[in-house]
Write a protein that holds these residues in place. Structure first.
Motif, PDB file in Angstrom:
ATOM      1  N   LYS A   1      38.213  77.314 100.495  1.00  0.00           N
ATOM      2  CA  LYS A   1      36.960  78.244 100.507  1.00  0.00           C
ATOM      3  C   LYS A   1      36.186  78.120  99.046  1.00  0.00           C
ATOM      4  O   LYS A   1      35.079  78.181  98.930  1.00  0.00           O
TER       5      LYS A   1
ATOM      6  N   SER B   1      32.563  76.964  97.932  1.00  0.00           N
ATOM      7  CA  SER B   1      31.874  78.048  97.345  1.00  0.00           C
ATOM      8  C   SER B   1      31.005  77.378  96.075  1.00  0.00           C
ATOM      9  O   SER B   1      29.852  77.435  95.950  1.00  0.00           O
TER      10      SER B   1
ATOM     11  N   LYS C   1      28.702  74.432  97.037  1.00  0.00           N
ATOM     12  CA  LYS C   1      27.485  75.239  97.466  1.00  0.00           C
ATOM     13  C   LYS C   1      26.724  75.612  96.332  1.00  0.00           C
ATOM     14  O   LYS C   1      25.366  75.379  96.168  1.00  0.00           O
ATOM     15  N   LYS C   2      27.094  76.285  95.228  1.00  0.00           N
ATOM     16  CA  LYS C   2      26.624  76.812  94.138  1.00  0.00           C
ATOM     17  C   LYS C   2      25.944  75.465  93.347  1.00  0.00           C
ATOM     18  O   LYS C   2      24.800  75.627  92.898  1.00  0.00           O
TER      19      LYS C   2
END
Length: 146
Positions: A99, A103, A106-107
C-alpha cells in the motif's frame, strides 16, 4: 479506561460474525452462549494486553509492539498460536508495504502529471506571448505603411 465492565466487551456484531464463521452451516448458538463467548473473548484480550504491557514495561517502553504480543502469547502458554500470528503479521506487513509503495507511486505519477501540466501551461503562455508580439509587429508595420 472503561468505566463499566460492559464497556470492555467486544461488539456483538463482531462476535456473531466470528462465531458464524467458526461453526458449520446449520449450527445455531443461543444468546446466552454468544454472550459467554463475548465475555470470554474480552477477558482474553484484556489478559493478553496486560501480559504484552508487562513485556513493554520490561523494555522501558510505553508502546506495545508485535513482539510484545507474541511474547505474551508464549507466556500465556498459547505457543501453538505464535506461528500463525507471525505469519499473519508478515502478511500484514507485506500488505502495508504494498500500500505504501502504491501510494508513493501514485504521488510520483501525480507529481509527473503536475510537472507536465505546468510545462504545457508554460508553453501555452510562451506561445501566447509570441502571438501577441507578432500581432504588435504586424500592427506596427501596418501603421508604418499607412
Amino acid at each position: 479506561m472503561a468505566e463499566r465492565p460492559e464497556d470492555l466487551n467486544l461488539p456483538n456484531a463482531v462476535i456473531t460474525r466470528i462465531i458464524k464463521e467458526a461453526l458449520p452451516d446449520g449450527v445455531n448458538i443461543s444468546k446466552e452462549a454468544r454472550s459467554a463467548i463475548s465475555r470470554a473473548a474480552s477477558v482474553f484480550v484484556l489478559y493478553a494486553t496486560s501480559c504484552a504491557n508487562n513485556f513493554a514495561m520490561k523494555g522501558k517502553r510505553k508502546t506495545l509492539n508485535a513482539s510484545d504480543v507474541l511474547s505474551a502469547m508464549e507466556e500465556m502458554e498459547f505457543q501453538r498460536f505464535v506461528t500463525p500470528l507471525k505469519e499473519a503479521l508478515e502478511a500484514y506487513r507485506r500488505e502495508q508495504k504494498g500500500k505504501k509503495e502504491a501510494s508513493e507511486q501514485k504521488k510520483k505519477d501525480k507529481d509527473k502529471k503536475t510537472d507536465s501540466e505546468e510545462q504545457d501551461k508554460s508553453r501555452d503562455e510562451d506561445n501566447d506571448e509570441d502571438e501577441e508580439r507578432l500581432e504588435e509587429e504586424q500592427n506596427e508595420e501596418e501603421e508604418v505603411d499607412n
